[in-house]
Design a protein around this motif. Structure first.
Motif, short mmCIF file in Angstrom:
data_model
loop_
_atom_site.label_atom_id
_atom_site.label_comp_id
_atom_site.label_asym_id
_atom_site.label_seq_id
_atom_site.Cartn_x
_atom_site.Cartn_y
_atom_site.Cartn_z
N THR A 355 2.04 -3.87 7.46
CA THR A 355 1.33 -3.93 6.19
C THR A 355 0.49 -5.19 6.16
O THR A 355 0.87 -6.22 6.71
N PHE A 357 -1.05 -7.74 3.44
CA PHE A 357 -0.91 -8.08 2.02
C PHE A 357 -2.26 -8.18 1.32
O PHE A 357 -2.33 -8.00 0.10
N PHE A 361 -0.97 -6.10 -1.78
CA PHE A 361 -0.41 -6.85 -2.91
C PHE A 361 -0.91 -6.28 -4.23
O PHE A 361 -0.28 -6.43 -5.27
N GLU A 395 0.80 -12.58 6.64
CA GLU A 395 -0.17 -12.01 5.71
C GLU A 395 -0.60 -10.62 6.19
O GLU A 395 -0.94 -9.76 5.40
N ASN A 409 -1.65 -13.97 0.27
CA ASN A 409 -1.16 -13.05 -0.76
C ASN A 409 0.32 -12.71 -0.63
O ASN A 409 0.85 -11.96 -1.46
N SER A 410 0.99 -13.27 0.37
CA SER A 410 2.45 -13.18 0.40
C SER A 410 3.02 -13.80 -0.88
O SER A 410 4.09 -13.39 -1.35
N VAL A 413 3.26 -11.02 -3.35
CA VAL A 413 4.28 -10.03 -2.99
C VAL A 413 5.68 -10.56 -3.30
O VAL A 413 6.53 -9.83 -3.83
#
Length: 766
Positions: A355, A357, A361, A395, A409-410, A413
């Motif tokens: 995936t 993010f 996200f 990421e 953008n972790s 999440v």
């Protein structure tokens, strides 16, 4: 006589027209078998220059470790299955998240008859979609050149193959372990083949292998191995590119079964994974697979849509339940273990992967938090394991760190999961990981934050310091800082720390250019980049232009409204996205990338729904007192940009994100700002939807007047009480709720127009 004939013809034509109109307006009252409404071919009619999804038919279980696909492309081709193809080269175990990321843990199986052929071109067979059955839990196709029907029924880590052969002394099954280093061994006494493949596209340690075991239910009449183009009588081979061929003598219509499993840990673990099938025959595996899919799909039951809307909805829901995939296995003691793609060790605990993010996200992970929190709890545990094993949060993971896309953008999440009530993960480790990622450049450009020192000093990543896509990074870092701020408050971190990330969350302001009313790259000395073309893709932005990224202030739309000069200017700017021509400047890339082309041909101006940065933008009308425009454009986008056909998406599907947008939007709300409690309203697509939460509660959404014309909310009731806000609370929904919409063909321009109705913005915090 002629008059009589004429009257009869008119009567028949009238009847036909009435019947046709009725057929077009027939609605589906209730779906009891949702998996049968899924079309895994949705999005497969794609190519490098134009994506209609860039998907492949994933024959798999929800979040399954191993997927299977019919392979039309050559070995190593990211476009492994193309709807336009007419030949199949094999049936491939795949872990590919997208053609751009390509594959790993891959090998292929292919039946042939007549002359023994094993290389990918000579063994290929013509096929037709007319003789192809594609379901999430079952695949079947007739291979015309070999007069063989191949069927596949998967489990999470294994699959059952069934080959129906003609009468022949020369029936074969080819196993291709692919190049870049592989091994194969034939064990005739056990009707078995074992081996491994190492072929990958990056993101793996040096000791990476995918071990496989294949067991047939019929003794071999003859056996061979092969290396590159050379056939061998040896039972065991290890080289750059090896495979095996086993032969059978078959009667007409005879079925030969093969049970297949793989492991990232060992051959012994692959044998354990094969026990997922146990003694089940093909039809039992198939039936269990169907049951597993229906169990998950039935969690969201929609009613009162057209057959095409039903097919599109459940096809999108299927895509939301594929990634991230399980990368863990269960050992002989029944314990969860995983091979670490970060340090190459076999370790306890969960691991998920595949995936990005930057895409997911936005809606995919919020959807998991809403409907499948137990799955995301495992994913969160896996993320803490990732940090402990690799030193950073990923990421983009496939299966380990990949150097793709921008942002950090972790943070979103991790924060959204915790704030939505998911527990059990190691939050100490995860929060430590967020702070490390937010303040440091990582070992790869796409890990940690590229330009972190500049961002922390200046509040933005400068345009003129040779860090590409700097404005996009700045805008995403600001939102990610907001997510950390929200999580820091929940974890009761020191006030100084909380205030730091609250302040950084406002850094988006530094890129706003009042002379253009758009976001713009800024140089280290504080001047804006020049020249500036808001239609230029790339450069300061990522796979988009300033018209797309200027809305990437998820957490403070009111602040953006203020910068743009108030609600009227803001909504006029939103309107412009749809009314501007699809002008573009591709000079940064040197070619017209597929994302540009998809915007150009969509006839929706600068609105580029086929890529992620702008997908939330329609919902922003709710923050400025014109929610009916969100209702209009959400329905317009669902109607025009999605179908269940092979060309059914308007760009890359991207691991469930573009599908999750449709699923949320069809239900009537969308998570514009993950890491808050709110979903922003659009308008529901169906007459009724029932969401069955894991806590035993239900959300029932009623919109009985919904139809093709009635896309506007006239009024709303929440648990029987009049509701005038433009958002819904996650906390309140999870308690169980009934939401009733009154829909009409004309907008209600009085509802949702006052500031008290607007969704959350950071600037409004007191």
């Amino acid at each position: 006589m002629k008059i009589s004939i004429k009257k009869t013809v008119i009567a028949l034509l009238s009847s036909f027209i009435c019947t046709t109109v009725l057929a077009q307006t027939v609605l589906v009252d209730k779906v009891t078998d949702p998996v049968e409404w899924v079309n895994p071919l949705m999005g497969t009619d794609s190519k490098y220059s134009l994506s209609n999804g860039n998907t492949y038919p994933a024959i798999a279980m929800p979040w399954g470790m191993n997927f299977w696909m019919p392979q039309t492309g050559k070995m190593g081709d990211g476009w492994g299955y193309m709807y336009s193809a007419d030949k199949i080269r094999g049936f491939k175990q795949t872990h590919q998240p997208s053609p751009w990321m390509n594959d790993y843990g891959q090998f292929a199986i292919m039946p042939v008859t007549g002359r023994l052929r094993f290389d990918q071109d000579s063994r290929a067979s013509w096929f037709s979609h007319k003789a192809e059955v594609v379901k999430p839990y079952y695949y079947s196709v007739y291979l015309a050149d070999h007069d063989v029907t191949t069927e596949i029924a998967p489990t999470e880590r294994a699959a059952n193959f069934r080959f129906t052969f003609p009468q022949t002394d020369s029936a074969f099954v080819v196993i291709d372990a692919f190049d870049k280093g592989s091994y194969v061994k034939v064990i005739p006494s056990e009707n078995k083949i074992v081996g491994y493949t190492t072929k990958n596209s990056g993101g793996v340690p040096d000791n990476f292998k995918n071990y496989f075991v294949i067991v047939f239910d019929k003794p071999f009449a003859n056996t061979h191995t092969w290396s590159d183009s050379l056939l061998s009588t040896k039972q065991e081979l290890q080289a750059n590119h090896v495979g095996a061929v086993v032969g059978f003598k078959t009667k007409k219509g005879e079925q030969v079964n093969a049970r297949v499993a793989s492991s990232f840990i060992s051959l012994e673990q692959a044998e354990l994974n094969l026990k997922e099938i146990g003694n089940d025959d093909f039809e039992t595996v198939k039936a269990k697979g169907k049951q597993a899919w229906n169990e998950q799909l039935n969690r969201v039951a929609v009613e009162g849509g057209t057959p095409e809307q039903m097919r599109t909805f459940y096809s999108c829901l299927y895509r939301t339940l594929l990634f991230p995939r399980k990368f863990y296995e269960v050992d002989a003691a029944g314990k969860v273990v995983h091979y670490s793609p970060y340090n190459g060790k076999v370790l306890p605990g969960f691991m998920y992967t595949d995936t990005g993010f930057w895409d997911t996200f936005r809606a995919l992970f919020p959807f998991l938090n809403l409907m499948y929190p137990s799955i995301n709890a495992e994913i969160q545990e896996g993320l803490s394991n990732t940090y402990k094993e690799g030193g950073w949060l990923p990421e983009w993971a496939s299966p380990g760190y990949r150097n793709v896309m921008v942002g950090n953008n972790s943070a979103s999440v991790v924060a959204d999961a915790y704030l939505k009530g998911i527990r059990g993960q190691d939050m100490k480790a995860l929060y430590e990981a967020l702070l490390k990622g937010a303040n440091n450049e990582g070992p790869l450009t796409a890990v940690g934050r590229a330009g972190a020192a500049y961002y922390n000093k200046l509040g933005y990543v400068p345009y003129d310091v040779k860090i590409n896509e700097n404005a996009a990074r700045t805008l995403e870092y600001a939102y990610d800082d907001f997510a950390i701020y929200q999580l820091a408050k929940a974890l009761k971190r020191p006030k100084k720390e909380i205030n730091l990330y609250a302040k950084r969350a406002l850094n988006y302001r530094k890129l706003y250019d009042p002379s253009t009313g758009l976001m713009r790259g800024k140089n280290q000395d504080g001047t804006f980049q020049s020249p500036f073309n808001p239609f230029k893709w790339g450069d300061a932005f990522t796979e988009g232009n300033s018209w797309h990224y200027s809305w990437s202030v998820f957490h403070d739309v009111q602040g953006l409204i203020d910068l743009m000069g108030g609600k009227a200017n803001f909504t006029a700017k939103l309107d412009s996205v749809f009314t501007l021509p699809p002008t573009y400047d591709e000079s940064y890339y040197g070619i017209v990338i597929h994302e540009i082309r998809e915007m150009q041909i969509a006839n929706m101006g600068q609105y580029a729904h086929g890529n992620q940065p702008i997908q939330h933008m329609i919902y922003l009308y709710n923050y400025a007192g014109e929610p009916w425009k969100a209702q209009h454009w959400v329905r317009e986008t669902m109607n025009r940009m999605y179908t269940s056909a092979p060309d059914g998406y308007c760009g890359d599907e991207d691991n469930g994100q573009t599908s999750a947008w449709y699923v949320f939007s069809a239900l009537g709300f969308y998570p514009v700002t993950p890491a808050t409690d709110q979903y922003v309203l659009g308008a529901p697509l169906f007459k009724k939807a029932t969401l069955k939460f894991e806590n035993g509660k239900q959300l029932v959404i009623n919109a009985p007047e919904n139809n093709g014309d009635n896309r506007y909310i006239q009024s709303m009731r929440f648990n029987g009480k009049t509701y005038d806000k433009n958002w819904l609370s996650h906390t309140e929904l999870m308690k169980g709720a009934n939401v009733d919409f009154e829909m009409a063909s004309t907008p209600n321009k009085d509802r949702g127009t006052k500031a008290e109705a607007f969704p959350y913005s950071l600037s409004n915090e007191k």
